[in-house]
Design an enzyme around this catalytic site. Structure first.
Site, PDB file in Angstrom:
ATOM      1  N   ASP A  92     -53.486 -51.829 -74.205  1.00 53.17           N
ATOM      2  CA  ASP A  92     -54.935 -51.151 -74.366  1.00 53.17           C
ATOM      3  C   ASP A  92     -55.146 -50.160 -73.079  1.00 53.17           C
ATOM      4  OD1 ASP A  92     -55.603 -52.760 -76.501  1.00 53.17           O
ATOM      5  OD2 ASP A  92     -55.960 -54.606 -75.061  1.00 53.17           O
ATOM      6  N   LYS A 141     -52.591 -45.332 -74.264  1.00 54.95           N
ATOM      7  CA  LYS A 141     -51.315 -44.599 -74.590  1.00 54.95           C
ATOM      8  C   LYS A 141     -51.367 -43.476 -75.589  1.00 54.95           C
ATOM      9  CE  LYS A 141     -49.484 -48.596 -75.332  1.00 54.95           C
ATOM     10  NZ  LYS A 141     -50.314 -49.268 -74.780  1.00 54.95           N
ATOM     11  N   LYS A 171     -54.017 -41.653 -76.422  1.00 56.78           N
ATOM     12  CA  LYS A 171     -54.667 -40.430 -75.809  1.00 56.78           C
ATOM     13  C   LYS A 171     -53.697 -39.513 -74.882  1.00 56.78           C
ATOM     14  CE  LYS A 171     -57.770 -38.662 -72.225  1.00 56.78           C
ATOM     15  NZ  LYS A 171     -58.784 -38.878 -71.375  1.00 56.78           N
ATOM     16  N   GLY A 214     -53.255 -50.609 -81.533  1.00 56.95           N
ATOM     17  CA  GLY A 214     -54.097 -49.652 -82.032  1.00 56.95           C
ATOM     18  C   GLY A 214     -54.348 -48.531 -81.112  1.00 56.95           C
ATOM     19  N   HIS A 215     -53.752 -47.199 -81.412  1.00 59.02           N
ATOM     20  CA  HIS A 215     -53.786 -46.237 -80.380  1.00 59.02           C
ATOM     21  C   HIS A 215     -55.060 -45.216 -80.840  1.00 59.02           C
ATOM     22  CE1 HIS A 215     -48.976 -46.591 -79.141  1.00 59.02           C
ATOM     23  NE2 HIS A 215     -50.002 -47.684 -78.954  1.00 59.02           N
ATOM     24  N   GLN A 244     -48.209 -51.797 -77.306  1.00 60.57           N
ATOM     25  CA  GLN A 244     -48.664 -52.779 -76.481  1.00 60.57           C
ATOM     26  C   GLN A 244     -48.549 -52.527 -74.865  1.00 60.57           C
ATOM     27  OE1 GLN A 244     -46.504 -53.886 -79.424  1.00 60.57           O
ATOM     28  NE2 GLN A 244     -48.347 -54.330 -80.340  1.00 60.57           N
ATOM     29  N   THR A 288     -46.103 -60.448 -77.070  1.00 62.70           N
ATOM     30  CA  THR A 288     -45.883 -59.805 -78.189  1.00 62.70           C
ATOM     31  C   THR A 288     -44.241 -60.080 -78.792  1.00 62.70           C
ATOM     32  OG1 THR A 288     -45.935 -57.915 -79.584  1.00 62.70           O
ATOM     33  CG2 THR A 288     -45.283 -57.650 -77.635  1.00 62.70           C
ATOM     34  N   LYS A 304     -63.054 -58.885 -78.249  1.00 64.64           N
ATOM     35  CA  LYS A 304     -63.621 -58.443 -76.741  1.00 64.64           C
ATOM     36  C   LYS A 304     -62.379 -58.713 -75.593  1.00 64.64           C
ATOM     37  CE  LYS A 304     -66.861 -59.240 -73.140  1.00 64.64           C
ATOM     38  NZ  LYS A 304     -68.033 -60.220 -72.737  1.00 64.64           N
ATOM     39  N   LYS A 361     -59.301 -44.430 -67.336  1.00 62.53           N
ATOM     40  CA  LYS A 361     -60.539 -45.027 -67.160  1.00 62.53           C
ATOM     41  C   LYS A 361     -61.254 -45.392 -65.598  1.00 62.53           C
ATOM     42  CE  LYS A 361     -61.139 -47.342 -71.663  1.00 62.53           C
ATOM     43  NZ  LYS A 361     -61.577 -48.454 -72.286  1.00 62.53           N
ATOM     44  N   GLY A 362     -60.841 -44.290 -64.814  1.00 63.41           N
ATOM     45  CA  GLY A 362     -61.567 -44.425 -63.510  1.00 63.41           C
ATOM     46  C   GLY A 362     -63.052 -44.136 -63.652  1.00 63.41           C
ATOM     47  N   SER A 364     -57.609 -39.871 -66.184  1.00 67.47           N
ATOM     48  CA  SER A 364     -58.286 -39.686 -67.177  1.00 67.47           C
ATOM     49  C   SER A 364     -59.823 -40.109 -66.697  1.00 67.47           C
ATOM     50  CB  SER A 364     -57.879 -40.864 -68.083  1.00 67.47           C
ATOM     51  OG  SER A 364     -58.795 -40.638 -69.570  1.00 67.47           O
TER      52      SER A 364
END
Length: 423
Positions: A13, A16, A18, A40-41, A224, A239, A304, A331-332, A412
């Site tokens: 998560d 990747k 993006k 899920g990308h 993953q 995984t 979540k 996610k800075g 990002s």
């Protein structure tokens, strides 16, 4: 000729999808090398959010080929729904998307086996997504599996029946109450197989080898994250495939000495989905803020995500195992507003301070040792250059670079492809 590799350095998560989308214009071929539809990308551009499960994240660009490699496991039913979801975008999938004959198929009974196995564990559940991934890889290593190339054989349905019957016998062994209508599931499965056959199947290792000889550039896309690797992750809460750099070689048939850049993606904090140890998990207000602001819910499962501070011990481990040459920090923007940031720089492991990832990082063995850094208040989402970023964030970035000894090349500051700052 260039072969580069992109993978996640935490528990998945990381963002990747993006970054693959951002980088795709530099490459002729995007090749997914492992994992299944539990990944899920998420890509966001032009005001639309896209979630890809099996299809490589370069599919929205015009001038490249997308390869699903032999290391991937494919659920034809999920794959068909993914294809159907892309129909409105008028993509020429027939010419842009090709599939390795050696990729394994997820059968309906694989999903049932997954559910039965997880239900039988009770409180010891590993947090499976119940997509049939584990049982499919078990059949692969047990030399029982069905592969995409088998679809082309005259006796495919006989092969399917033999394996599905074996699975049903195994389901009964678990002695749990699993309700299902296999006839209905199989009808959907074989209808989806017919859709799968509309795409071209290839001997992908030969295809990629010839592409390299022809001077084509290739980006290998992982799913993953490194801490979920079946060998080097937090086993057994992992995984069922090799999510590390070595998985690109076995999952595509590309020789190790052909790989040049290894792009490692990580969040400015840490998240984890499902069960398993997570030393820096924050159970208080900070973790709740990260989850809310970062929209930390699985793009496929909706689950979540558990949130916590950046774990530099684990990050250095992932950088080392993968031979990362460039880092991308995601996610800075989520950390904007914190007065103080905490970073785990070492562990107290059974009374001893260590700076490497030990065999067992369960809570009873490991306590994180934190350093604190000044936070920043600025809204990063509209910033377009590194110079605009607040000095506190720059100091945070420089500290991470010095600690892991690898440069951060992309920062990002939002989910859209335009919210990407090159350093």
């Amino acid at each position: 000729m260039t072969v580069d590799l992109l993978l996640g350095l935490q528990w998945g998560d990381e963002g990747k999808g993006k970054i693959v989308d951002v980088l795709t214009s530099k490459y002729d071929i995007i090749a997914r090398f492992q994992g299944g539809p539990n990944a899920g990308h998420t890509l966001e551009f032009d005001g639309i959010k896209h979630v890809l499960r099996t299809i490589p994240s370069g599919i929205f660009h015009d001038n490249n080929i997308n390869v699903i490699g032999n290391g991937v496991v494919i659920d034809p039913v999920v794959f068909k729904s993914e294809i159907d979801g892309l129909a409105k975008f008028n993509l020429d999938l027939k010419s842009k998307l090709i599939i390795s004959r050696k990729a394994h198929l997820i059968l309906p009974t694989h999903r049932l086996l997954d559910a039965a196995s997880e239900a039988s564990k009770g409180k010891a559940k590993i947090g499976s997504t119940l997509k049939g991934i584990g049982p499919t890889y078990m059949d692969k290593t047990g030399r029982n599996g069905l592969r995409v190339g088998d679809i082309e054989l005259a006796d495919f349905k006989d092969r399917y029946r033999a394996l599905a019957d074996k699975h049903e016998a195994m389901i009964s062994f678990y002695n749990v109450d699993i309700q299902y209508n296999l006839e209905e599931l199989e009808k959907e499965f074989f209808e989806s197989i017919e859709d799968l056959k509309k795409l071209d199947f290839i001997d992908s290792e030969e295809y990629l080898n010839q592409a390299q000889k022809a001077g084509k550039s290739i980006l290998c896309e992982g799913a993953q994250g490194s801490l979920l690797d079946v060998d080097f992750g937090t086993y057994p809460f992992v995984t069922s495939s090799n999510t590390t750099a070595a998985g690109a070689c076995t999952g595509l048939g590309i020789a190790p000495n052909k790989i040049k850049e290894v792009y490692g993606i990580f969040k400015a904090y840490t998240t984890r989905v499902g069960s398993g140890p997570f030393p820096t998990e924050d159970f208080g207000e900070a973790g709740d803020i990260m989850a809310k602001v970062g929209n930390e819910f699985g793009s496929v499962t909706g689950r979540k995500r558990r949130c916590g501070w950046l774990d530099l011990v684990a990050l250095k481990y992932a950088v080392q195992v993968n031979g990362v040459t460039q880092l991308m920090m995601m996610k800075g923007d989520v950390l904007s507003g914190f007065d103080t940031l905490k970073v785990c720089t070492a562990y107290n492991y059974k009374g001893e301070e260590i700076s490497h990832l030990p065999y067992n990082i369960e809570e009873e063995n490991v306590t994180p040792i934190y350093k604190e850094y000044k936070g920043w208040k600025a809204d990063l989402t509209g910033m377009t250059s590194y110079e605009e970023l607040p000095v506190e964030l720059k100091e945070y970035i420089e500290f991470i670079e010095n600690a892991v000894e690898v440069p951060i090349k992309i920062v990002s500051v939002g989910p859209d492809r335009k919210q990407t700052i090159l350093k």
